[in-house]
Design a protein around this motif. Structure first.
Motif, PDB file in Angstrom:
ATOM      1  N   ALA A 298      -3.473   5.244  -1.596  1.00  0.00           N
ATOM      2  CA  ALA A 298      -3.137   6.579   0.016  1.00  0.00           C
ATOM      3  C   ALA A 298      -1.937   7.278  -0.090  1.00  0.00           C
ATOM      4  O   ALA A 298      -2.033   8.187   0.108  1.00  0.00           O
ATOM      5  CB  ALA A 298      -2.773   5.274   1.251  1.00  0.00           C
ATOM      6  N   ASP A 299      -0.724   6.845  -0.704  1.00  0.00           N
ATOM      7  CA  ASP A 299       0.100   8.121  -1.524  1.00  0.00           C
ATOM      8  C   ASP A 299      -0.917   9.131  -2.486  1.00  0.00           C
ATOM      9  O   ASP A 299      -0.707  10.738  -1.988  1.00  0.00           O
ATOM     10  CB  ASP A 299       0.708   7.836  -2.297  1.00  0.00           C
ATOM     11  CG  ASP A 299       2.152   8.726  -2.828  1.00  0.00           C
ATOM     12  OD1 ASP A 299       2.766   8.656  -2.196  1.00  0.00           O
ATOM     13  OD2 ASP A 299       1.729   8.558  -3.897  1.00  0.00           O
ATOM     14  N   ASP A 300      -1.867   8.639  -3.191  1.00  0.00           N
ATOM     15  CA  ASP A 300      -2.562  10.434  -4.114  1.00  0.00           C
ATOM     16  C   ASP A 300      -3.241  11.105  -3.063  1.00  0.00           C
ATOM     17  O   ASP A 300      -3.024  11.904  -3.141  1.00  0.00           O
ATOM     18  CB  ASP A 300      -3.531   9.349  -4.730  1.00  0.00           C
ATOM     19  CG  ASP A 300      -2.883   8.305  -6.041  1.00  0.00           C
ATOM     20  OD1 ASP A 300      -1.665   8.249  -5.858  1.00  0.00           O
ATOM     21  OD2 ASP A 300      -3.063   7.835  -6.743  1.00  0.00           O
TER      22      ASP A 300
ATOM     23  N   LEU B  25      11.718   7.065  -2.102  1.00  0.00           N
ATOM     24  CA  LEU B  25      11.396   7.562  -2.820  1.00  0.00           C
ATOM     25  C   LEU B  25      10.019   6.124  -3.764  1.00  0.00           C
ATOM     26  O   LEU B  25      10.359   5.207  -3.403  1.00  0.00           O
ATOM     27  CB  LEU B  25      11.587   7.953  -3.987  1.00  0.00           C
ATOM     28  CG  LEU B  25      12.516   9.160  -3.560  1.00  0.00           C
ATOM     29  CD1 LEU B  25      13.700   9.650  -4.830  1.00  0.00           C
ATOM     30  CD2 LEU B  25      11.606  10.670  -3.535  1.00  0.00           C
ATOM     31  N   THR B  26       9.233   6.083  -4.109  1.00  0.00           N
ATOM     32  CA  THR B  26       8.473   4.843  -4.400  1.00  0.00           C
ATOM     33  C   THR B  26       9.547   3.893  -5.238  1.00  0.00           C
ATOM     34  O   THR B  26       9.003   2.879  -5.153  1.00  0.00           O
ATOM     35  CB  THR B  26       6.923   5.759  -5.288  1.00  0.00           C
ATOM     36  OG1 THR B  26       6.516   6.664  -4.205  1.00  0.00           O
ATOM     37  CG2 THR B  26       6.054   4.154  -6.178  1.00  0.00           C
ATOM     38  N   ALA B  27       9.684   4.670  -5.977  1.00  0.00           N
ATOM     39  CA  ALA B  27      10.493   3.627  -7.318  1.00  0.00           C
ATOM     40  C   ALA B  27      11.930   2.788  -6.543  1.00  0.00           C
ATOM     41  O   ALA B  27      11.833   1.390  -6.635  1.00  0.00           O
ATOM     42  CB  ALA B  27      11.262   4.336  -8.363  1.00  0.00           C
TER      43      ALA B  27
ATOM     44  N   PHE C   4       1.052  -1.197   0.129  1.00  0.00           N
ATOM     45  CA  PHE C   4       0.009  -0.318  -0.086  1.00  0.00           C
ATOM     46  C   PHE C   4       0.570   1.601  -0.328  1.00  0.00           C
ATOM     47  O   PHE C   4       1.457   1.974   1.304  1.00  0.00           O
ATOM     48  CB  PHE C   4      -1.085   0.230   1.659  1.00  0.00           C
ATOM     49  CG  PHE C   4      -2.423  -0.639   1.479  1.00  0.00           C
ATOM     50  CD1 PHE C   4      -2.064  -2.475   0.964  1.00  0.00           C
ATOM     51  CD2 PHE C   4      -3.448  -0.325   0.805  1.00  0.00           C
ATOM     52  CE1 PHE C   4      -3.233  -3.066   1.889  1.00  0.00           C
ATOM     53  CE2 PHE C   4      -4.477  -1.159   1.160  1.00  0.00           C
ATOM     54  CZ  PHE C   4      -4.590  -2.431   1.248  1.00  0.00           C
ATOM     55  N   ASP C   5       1.007   1.741  -0.896  1.00  0.00           N
ATOM     56  CA  ASP C   5       2.091   3.139  -1.269  1.00  0.00           C
ATOM     57  C   ASP C   5       1.788   4.377  -0.075  1.00  0.00           C
ATOM     58  O   ASP C   5       0.631   4.341   0.075  1.00  0.00           O
ATOM     59  CB  ASP C   5       1.846   3.659  -2.450  1.00  0.00           C
ATOM     60  CG  ASP C   5       2.547   4.636  -2.762  1.00  0.00           C
ATOM     61  OD1 ASP C   5       3.363   5.462  -1.917  1.00  0.00           O
ATOM     62  OD2 ASP C   5       2.915   4.415  -4.216  1.00  0.00           O
ATOM     63  N   ALA C   6       2.758   4.320   1.119  1.00  0.00           N
ATOM     64  CA  ALA C   6       2.549   5.139   1.518  1.00  0.00           C
ATOM     65  C   ALA C   6       2.426   4.882   3.020  1.00  0.00           C
ATOM     66  O   ALA C   6       1.385   6.096   3.436  1.00  0.00           O
ATOM     67  CB  ALA C   6       1.724   7.557   1.526  1.00  0.00           C
ATOM     68  N   MET C   7       1.956   3.704   2.573  1.00  0.00           N
ATOM     69  CA  MET C   7       0.890   3.585   4.883  1.00  0.00           C
ATOM     70  C   MET C   7       2.148   3.718   5.351  1.00  0.00           C
ATOM     71  O   MET C   7       2.892   3.139   5.174  1.00  0.00           O
ATOM     72  CB  MET C   7       0.470   1.727   4.328  1.00  0.00           C
ATOM     73  CG  MET C   7      -0.285   0.998   5.176  1.00  0.00           C
ATOM     74  SD  MET C   7      -1.839   2.502   6.082  1.00  0.00           S
ATOM     75  CE  MET C   7      -2.783   1.583   4.474  1.00  0.00           C
TER      76      MET C   7
ATOM     77  N   ASN D 178       4.311  15.576   1.323  1.00  0.00           N
ATOM     78  CA  ASN D 178       5.749  14.193   0.388  1.00  0.00           C
ATOM     79  C   ASN D 178       6.506  13.630   0.955  1.00  0.00           C
ATOM     80  O   ASN D 178       6.297  13.375   1.962  1.00  0.00           O
ATOM     81  CB  ASN D 178       5.994  15.576  -0.365  1.00  0.00           C
ATOM     82  CG  ASN D 178       6.618  14.866  -2.066  1.00  0.00           C
ATOM     83  OD1 ASN D 178       7.197  14.083  -2.036  1.00  0.00           O
ATOM     84  ND2 ASN D 178       6.272  15.903  -2.472  1.00  0.00           N
ATOM     85  N   HIS D 179       7.209  12.785   0.023  1.00  0.00           N
ATOM     86  CA  HIS D 179       8.308  11.796   1.454  1.00  0.00           C
ATOM     87  C   HIS D 179       9.129  11.983   0.082  1.00  0.00           C
ATOM     88  O   HIS D 179       9.218  12.285  -1.119  1.00  0.00           O
ATOM     89  CB  HIS D 179       7.713  10.395   0.822  1.00  0.00           C
ATOM     90  CG  HIS D 179       6.859  10.228  -0.376  1.00  0.00           C
ATOM     91  ND1 HIS D 179       7.976   9.415  -1.312  1.00  0.00           N
ATOM     92  CD2 HIS D 179       5.212  10.654  -0.757  1.00  0.00           C
ATOM     93  CE1 HIS D 179       6.901   9.053  -2.478  1.00  0.00           C
ATOM     94  NE2 HIS D 179       5.982   9.899  -1.908  1.00  0.00           N
ATOM     95  N   GLY D 180      10.344  11.213   0.539  1.00  0.00           N
ATOM     96  CA  GLY D 180      11.784  11.039  -0.013  1.00  0.00           C
ATOM     97  C   GLY D 180      12.563  11.346   1.023  1.00  0.00           C
ATOM     98  O   GLY D 180      13.624  11.678   0.803  1.00  0.00           O
TER      99      GLY D 180
ATOM    100  N   GLY E 255       4.868  -1.644   2.407  1.00  0.00           N
ATOM    101  CA  GLY E 255       4.425  -0.651   1.823  1.00  0.00           C
ATOM    102  C   GLY E 255       6.063   0.100   1.703  1.00  0.00           C
ATOM    103  O   GLY E 255       7.655  -0.977   0.915  1.00  0.00           O
ATOM    104  N   ASP E 256       5.778   1.399   1.247  1.00  0.00           N
ATOM    105  CA  ASP E 256       6.885   2.171   0.485  1.00  0.00           C
ATOM    106  C   ASP E 256       7.633   3.157   1.176  1.00  0.00           C
ATOM    107  O   ASP E 256       8.548   3.656   0.925  1.00  0.00           O
ATOM    108  CB  ASP E 256       7.268   2.409  -0.749  1.00  0.00           C
ATOM    109  CG  ASP E 256       5.809   2.830  -1.285  1.00  0.00           C
ATOM    110  OD1 ASP E 256       5.412   3.491  -0.621  1.00  0.00           O
ATOM    111  OD2 ASP E 256       5.623   3.789  -2.668  1.00  0.00           O
ATOM    112  N   HIS E 257       7.179   4.292   1.921  1.00  0.00           N
ATOM    113  CA  HIS E 257       7.255   5.156   3.040  1.00  0.00           C
ATOM    114  C   HIS E 257       5.619   6.015   3.441  1.00  0.00           C
ATOM    115  O   HIS E 257       4.602   5.615   3.268  1.00  0.00           O
ATOM    116  CB  HIS E 257       7.988   6.595   1.105  1.00  0.00           C
ATOM    117  CG  HIS E 257       7.092   6.364   0.750  1.00  0.00           C
ATOM    118  ND1 HIS E 257       6.279   7.483   0.528  1.00  0.00           N
ATOM    119  CD2 HIS E 257       6.608   6.092  -0.997  1.00  0.00           C
ATOM    120  CE1 HIS E 257       5.138   6.653  -0.283  1.00  0.00           C
ATOM    121  NE2 HIS E 257       5.848   6.685  -1.281  1.00  0.00           N
ATOM    122  N   GLY E 258       6.348   7.043   4.272  1.00  0.00           N
ATOM    123  CA  GLY E 258       4.978   7.480   4.985  1.00  0.00           C
ATOM    124  C   GLY E 258       5.055   8.737   4.001  1.00  0.00           C
ATOM    125  O   GLY E 258       4.899   8.693   2.831  1.00  0.00           O
TER     126      GLY E 258
HETATM  127 ZN    ZN Z   1       4.685   5.956  -2.695  1.00  0.00          ZN
END
Ligand code: ZN
Length: 643
Positions: free
Chosen positions: A388-390, A78-80, A38-41, A581-583, A447-450
């Motif tokens: 969730a990221d969107d 970052l997502t990728a 789940f992206d950004a979970m 944002n994240h990164g 997921g990939d990040h907060g």
């Molecule tokens: Zn992401």
């Protein structure tokens, strides 16, 4: 559209049973797993800022599953890059994916200003779990995972190094592996309105019956193809020609306000209008008519046009017949056009329209998951969900409570909409949990990040230019012949002589790094306080995953409110509208994502903070297979077992 009946196999394994140690675990060779990102979970952000009534399934899952105290993502988060770490079990210093946009390897072929997408499978130097599982004879579905495609490195002309392809080609050719990826480019969603694209009296339509009502039409292009819409009597017919027999129909209905419960998702959208794509592929586009006036005034939404890539062309037709077109994101870009947003005095209708596009994404992804799990019957199904990221890119800045100038009333109104969106994330989790539970499978959620609220931009390349470390030409572009370091912008890379267009010989690298660090430390915001709060140089085999052949030389964190920008400007920072944002550094707690699992004999445990690279080894251990080649994470399965 024909829907397959919901299987009720093993329905007796209700929620409470799955975490009971009394439940016998299936033999490893017959175990199944769903592994979803789940992206950004982020559990803390969900618990603190989303209306709990909107996410009952998510909260119950966090309570009942075995969960780490967050999982450290890739740095930059970052997502990728973080997904590459998630799927391969190793960070970007080994797997080669270090950002969403990055300079590919090898150094000699690409200069620091030549970048490619980190989402492309060709950046991946390490094996993802779907290849590892297929190589070991498991039946696998990879449902829209990032970096899904043919592996093998980039060559400067755009081709690939076929050595890596040969390594994986047997697995990719295996009929046991079904990969589908709709994130392959295409055209964006669009909102058409009578003010931007006026309708006019319809002419030349066939198969639309007698003209007993006034008929209006508009035409536009989606990609290279023309599309025609006929408006009449509260509905639109939309086709690739002016022929009612082949058009899809969409009825006018105002923005959806009903709660999700007890109704189908995206119920007012048209069926997909199919377009042929190169290589025998096809794309399905959806329409939604929010307004249609007797005088031809209208508001018509068109989803994006995206074709699925697959390694199994003979399978994809069945998938697409069941699912319809690919919708991989909510259409946040249409919020600009759909009316003033709440923060600028809007009444919420722009947000409600946007949320319907989130419903469409959710429905399409859930259909695909259901088809793949039941029809392909895989041992391992990899899943991805962006929503969730969107939602939080758009809205978290307003609701985080940290951004100056956002009124409590604005935050409250926006968070009602945001929670309505998170209810779809909740629905998606519930759907996956039902699939897993019905098959006695393990559900692994990561997921990939907060996400963090931002309202400033920081320009590290401007800092480098001001320090004489980076030069620009007359067009404002970086002149590498006079440049010693470049920010991508999440980290800074020295322009070594081993690189194409490099300038810094090995003996001078440390001196350049020292100058970069001094320049970053000197960067000040308008209030005189330091912008850069933390600086780190990669160590050999860095355990955080920074550095490596594709990575940088200096990594840095930012003061609250700031975000990274690669632009070169007059000032080192500027204000911007609030956003999420994240990164940021992976060691910052708000950048952590989740790592939880539930299934037969797994649940209820609290683990210390883990890493996203532990997820693939955990899934591998459950399936009784060896982890992906190069994986450095470790399995948490034993610690996650119910006791
Ligand atoms: Zn992401």
């Amino acid at each position: 559209m024909t829907r397959y009946p919901i299987m009720v196999l093993l329905a007796g394994l209700a929620a409470g049973c799955t975490s009971s140690p009394a439940v016998r675990q299936p033999e490893a060779s017959s175990r199944r797993a769903i592994f979803v990102s789940f992206d950004a979970m982020n559990q803390d952000r969900a618990r603190r800022t989303v209306d709990p009534a909107a996410i009952p399934n998510l909260l119950a899952f966090f309570d009942q599953a075995s969960c780490a105290d967050g999982a450290r993502p890739m740095w930059p988060s970052l997502t990728a890059a973080s997904h590459a770490a998630l799927w391969t079990g190793t960070y970007g210093n080994v797997n080669g994916v270090v950002a969403n946009t990055m300079t590919p390897l090898p150094w000699a072929d690409f200069s620091l200003t030549e970048t490619q997408s980190g989402f492309d499978a060709r950046q991946l130097e390490s094996e993802p779990i779907w290849i590892a599982a297929a190589r070991q004879g498991r039946r696998v579905v990879d449902h829209h995972g990032t970096q899904t495609g043919y592996p093998g490195h980039w060559l400067p002309g755009g081709g690939r190094d076929t050595a890596a392809m040969r390594r994986d080609s047997a697995a990719i050719a295996s009929p046991e592996l079904f990969m589908v990826n709709g994130y392959t480019g295409g055209s964006d969603p669009r909102l058409l309105t009578s003010s931007r694209n006026p309708s006019h009296p319809a002419q030349g339509w066939t198969n639309v019956g007698p003209p007993d009502v006034e008929m209006w039409e508009v035409s536009w292009t989606i990609g290279r193809d023309s599309v025609f819409a006929l408006f009449r009597g509260g509905e639109a017919l939309i086709g690739r020609t002016r022929d009612g027999a082949t058009a899809v129909r969409v009825r006018m209905a105002p923005p959806e306000q009903a709660p999700l419960e007890g109704r189908p998702l995206a119920r007012y959208f048209s069926d997909p209008l199919w377009f042929p794509e190169p290589g025998g592929r096809r794309s399905g586009v959806y329409f939604r008519l929010w307004r249609l006036d007797p005088d031809g005034g209208y508001e018509l939404y068109q989803s994006g046009r995206n074709a699925n890539w697959t390694n199994q062309p003979q399978v994809i037709a069945g998938y697409e017949s069941f699912v319809g077109g690919f919708v991989g994101n909510s259409a946040w870009t249409i919020m600009r056009d759909a009316g003033p947003p709440i923060e600028r005095g809007g009444d919420g209708s722009a947000e409600l329209k946007y949320l319907e596009t989130a419903e469409l994404e959710t429905r399409q992804m859930m259909r695909g998951s259901e088809w793949a799990w039941k029809i392909r019957n895989p041992d391992l199904q990899v899943e991805y969900f962006s929503l969730a990221d969107d939602l939080d890119h758009s809205w978290f800045g307003f609701v985080a409570g940290t951004v100056p100038g956002v009124s409590a009333e604005t935050a409250r109104k926006i968070n009602l909409m945001r929670s309505r969106g998170w209810a779809l994330v909740d629905r998606r989790l519930a759907g996956l949990r039902e699939l897993a539970r019905g098959s006695n499978a393990l559900l692994v959620v990561s997921g990939d990040h907060g996400m963090r609220a931002i309202w400033w931009l920081f320009y590290p390349n401007t800092v480098l230019r001001n320090a004489g470390l980076l030069a620009v030409d007359g067009n404002g572009r970086i002149d590498l012949s006079r440049t010693r370091a470049v920010a991508n912008p999440y980290f800074i890379t020295v322009n070594r002589t081993g690189r194409k267009a490099g300038t810094v010989p090995p003996g001078q690298v440390d001196r350049v790094v020292d100058s970069v660090i001094a320049a970053l430390r000197g960067a000040r915001g308008p209030d005189g306080t330091p912008i850069v709060t933390e600086i780190r140089r990669p160590e050999p085999n860095d355990t955080l995953g920074i550095g490596g052949p594709a990575g940088g030389d200096v990594y840095f964190g930012l003061a609250p409110g700031y975000y990274y920008s690669a632009a070169i400007t007059d000032s080192v920072s500027t204000g911007r509208t609030p956003a999420g944002n994240h990164g940021f550094p992976s060691i910052d707690p708000d950048m952590r994502t989740v790592l939880c699992a539930i299934g037969p004999g797994v649940g209820g445990q609290r683990l210390p903070t883990a890493r996203v690279i532990d997820a693939a080894p955990t899934v591998s251990a459950w399936l009784g297979m060896t982890p992906p080649l190069n994986a450095r994470g470790r399995s948490l399965l034993e610690a996650m077992r119910a006791r």
